[in-house]
Design a protein around this motif. Structure first.
Motif, PDB file in Angstrom:
ATOM      1  N   ASN A  14       0.809  -1.221   0.000  1.00 26.01           N
ATOM      2  CA  ASN A  14       0.000   0.000   0.000  1.00 26.01           C
ATOM      3  C   ASN A  14       0.840   1.267   0.000  1.00 26.01           C
ATOM      4  O   ASN A  14       0.312   2.363  -0.138  1.00 26.01           O
ATOM      5  N   ALA A  87      -6.215  -1.095  -6.243  1.00 25.90           N
ATOM      6  CA  ALA A  87      -6.126  -0.402  -4.960  1.00 25.90           C
ATOM      7  C   ALA A  87      -5.254   0.843  -5.039  1.00 25.90           C
ATOM      8  O   ALA A  87      -5.264   1.669  -4.123  1.00 25.90           O
ATOM      9  N   ASP A 112     -10.082  -2.505  -2.804  1.00 25.91           N
ATOM     10  CA  ASP A 112      -9.409  -3.727  -2.383  1.00 25.91           C
ATOM     11  C   ASP A 112     -10.203  -4.893  -2.952  1.00 25.91           C
ATOM     12  O   ASP A 112     -11.441  -4.932  -2.840  1.00 25.91           O
TER      13      ASP A 112
END
Length: 278
Positions: A14, A87, A112
């Protein structure tokens, strides 16, 4: 030494891995310029999609990355409604930009793949290529994909063998860049050529699995370094990590100059959502 694949480190995934498109662009560029055998994966996926005949239905490209598969799907399925999902906001921007250069547009959703903001039982086709190894529980992601598909709809999955590019691990260890390189978990450990069928069965009805060898020849150590600088797998010294020039200098001091070969296996699975499965 880390005992978890770098692709499962959610802070890394991320954060630095996909906070911009550049690392992925550099990685893909280094690999594709070294490739000597193996079909273009986006074209293979698009061919499978065309065979599935989704008509004018909704087609999901889940984990679309920089949009290579999205573009191929859009071109192969001109009547379908394409939705690219990732994402990473940066990768979705790259996908939109790629399609604009071809005079095309695509709907994008940042999400996600464990929690898709999509209605149940609506999509005619879903593609999840080279992304499910980011999940520690790929079955959960597949169940969510199945939820979004209409009964009888097709899913196309793609991944690589767990030992892909193993010769580069040996090179990295031999050069002293990361002595533990050959022991580190593969980038594709969670979802790979060896387990994609068993992970998928029970959620979908598998119709076909195809494995294809891909071979690569890096022209010299600088070319290898351009790829190694993009890899999250290795634990390089801080003064080398992510820097292709300093990695090149180190390789040239420790290894003989010349071409370097490596290989991977790309695996494609097609399956359908059972008619009676919720």
């Amino acid at each position: 030494m880390a005992d978890t694949s770098a692709f499962l480190d959610q802070q890394l995934v991320n954060g630095s891995l996909y906070e911009s498109e550049q690392r992925l662009a550099n990685r893909t560029g280094a690999l594709m310029s070294a490739k000597i055998t193996g079909r273009p994966t986006a074209e293979v996926i698009a061919a499978y999609a065309a065979t599935a005949r989704p008509g004018n239905g909704l087609v999901l490209d889940i984990g679309c990355g920089r949009g290579a598969s999205t573009l191929a799907l859009t071109q192969a399925l001109p009547q379908a409604t394409l939705c690219a999902i990732d994402a990473s906001a940066a990768l979705l921007d790259a996908t939109r930009s790629r399609l604009r250069t071809h005079g095309l547009a695509v709907h994008t959703v940042r999400a996600d793949f464990h929690h898709l903001p999509l209605p149940t039982g609506h999509a005619a086709l879903a593609v999840a290529a080279f992304c499910l190894y980011h999940s520690p529980t790929p079955q959960a992601a597949l169940r969510e994909i199945a939820r979004c598909l209409a009964p009888g709809a097709t899913v196309i999955l793609a991944t690589k063998a767990a030992d892909s590019y193993a010769s580069l691990d040996r090179l990295v260890a031999k050069a002293g860049l990361d002595p533990d390189a050959t022991c580190r978990p593969g980038l594709y450990a969670a979802f790979h050529s060896g387990n994609l069928r068993s992970v998928t069965e029970g959620i979908f009805t598998v119709t076909a699995v195809e494995h294809e060898a891909h071979r690569f020849r890096f022209r010299d150590l600088a070319h290898v370094a351009a790829y190694l600088a993009t890899s999250p797998k290795y634990r390089l010294p801080d003064n080398l990590a992510g820097n292709a020039d300093t990695i090149t200098d180190h390789l040239k001091r420790t290894l003989a100059e010349g071409p370097v070969e490596t290989a991977s296996v790309v695996s494609y699975l097609t399956a359908t959502r059972a008619q009676g499965r919720p």
